[in-house]
Scaffold this motif. Structure first.
Motif, mmCIF file in Angstrom:
data_model
loop_
_atom_site.group_PDB
_atom_site.id
_atom_site.type_symbol
_atom_site.label_atom_id
_atom_site.label_comp_id
_atom_site.label_asym_id
_atom_site.label_seq_id
_atom_site.Cartn_x
_atom_site.Cartn_y
_atom_site.Cartn_z
ATOM 1 N N PRO A 208 0.824 -1.216 0.000
ATOM 2 C CA PRO A 208 0.000 0.000 0.000
ATOM 3 C C PRO A 208 0.851 1.255 0.000
ATOM 4 O O PRO A 208 1.875 1.318 0.676
ATOM 5 N N GLN B 206 -7.133 1.063 -2.699
ATOM 6 C CA GLN B 206 -7.896 0.112 -1.907
ATOM 7 C C GLN B 206 -9.365 0.509 -1.854
ATOM 8 O O GLN B 206 -9.730 1.646 -2.168
ATOM 9 N N ASP C 251 -6.969 -4.404 -1.272
ATOM 10 C CA ASP C 251 -6.439 -3.806 -2.498
ATOM 11 C C ASP C 251 -7.365 -4.089 -3.667
ATOM 12 O O ASP C 251 -7.980 -5.168 -3.737
#
Length: 289
Positions: free
Chosen positions: A105, A137, A249
């Motif tokens: 991320p 996400q 995600d």
């Protein structure tokens, strides 16, 4: 007469020396000790008059201008080095491959709580459903009301080693590390027909007092990377309210809406199956294959 001709000749030759020749001559001459150079000139005075004047001129020339010529020589060397980069420099400029940070991320997440304001969740539980969500996400939540006591529903949810009892899309579960406490790892097998084969999951929270359980996906063969789920239970109107939120995600090639629609369907089916199982105690020993 000869001496008068030799001296101008020597001075006329020196300016004609090319920079390349000077770059080769200067380091050697300037490294020659001045005392030895003077002795050499004195020795040659009576034997070779033209050489004497040439040496004297060269000595005077280098004494005055050698610092500037050395700088010029260094510039020539640096310039030639810059025009021919080494293999290391070429590798830095044109790397063969770039490191990727797949499924990692990015920074600067936004904190979101996907639970609707219409659902009355106790304050001591609501903060568990606040997730750090990054631009790649999606985050969502599902709510299920179950007509069964809180203790009965929690006894099914807390079984980290047997999620397949009410999660119909799981075929089997095997505990890899741990004995059911926080940090326990499990490997679950997914039924055929889904874009996944198996998933390795870690137990993050197990609070028997507040009825909170959370797990995260840390490996496996699937497309739901960096998945984290939180499930909370609280009593309401003689029954139990189950709230499950998640963050995950977005798989490459899928939008946020598509990802949420897919995961929401699975989560809602699991909660409906949990309700049916909890409302029929006789089926508590049933295992869905």
């Amino acid at each position: 007469m000869f001496m008068q001709l030799a001296k101008p000749l020597a001075f006329s030759i020196l300016p004609c020396v090319t920079p390349l020749s000077l770059s080769l001559i200067i380091p050697a001459c300037t490294s020659f000790p001045p005392s030895k150079l003077r002795n050499y000139i004195t020795t040659r005075l009576h034997t070779d008059i033209p050489t004497f004047f040439f040496s004297l001129s060269l000595y005077t020339y280098l004494s005055l201008f050698s610092p500037f010529l050395l700088i010029y020589s260094s510039l020539i060397t640096i310039s030639s080095t810059e025009k021919m980069p080494s293999s290391l420099q070429l590798h830095r400029i044109n790397p063969m491959s770039r490191p990727t940070s797949a499924h990692k991320p990015p920074k600067h997440p936004t904190w979101l709580c996907p639970v609707s304001g219409d659902i009355l969740v106790p304050e001591n539980l609501l903060h568990h459903h606040t997730h750090a969500v990054t631009p790649n996400q999606c985050c969502s939540a599902a709510v299920q009301t179950i007509d069964a006591p809180l203790a009965a529903v929690w006894s099914l949810v807390r079984r980290f080693d047997k999620p397949q009892e009410y999660k119909l899309f799981l075929k089997s579960c095997h505990v890899i590390v741990g004995d059911g406490d926080v940090g326990t790892l499990r490997e679950v097998r997914v039924v055929s027909g889904l874009p996944a084969a198996c998933s390795t999951e870690r137990l993050e929270i197990l609070d028997d007092e507040k009825h909170v359980m959370s797990f995260s996906v840390v490996g496996g063969e699937h497309r739901l990377h960096n998945y984290r789920s939180v499930t909370t239970l609280h009593a309401a109107s003689g029954g139990t309210v189950v709230v499950e939120s998640y963050v995950v995600d977005m798989p490459p090639g899928n939008t946020k809406e598509e990802t949420c629609a897919f995961v929401d369907t699975i989560v809602k089916c699991n909660l409906q199956s949990l309700a049916q199982l909890a409302q029929n105690p006789a089926n508590n020993e049933t295992k869905f294959i």
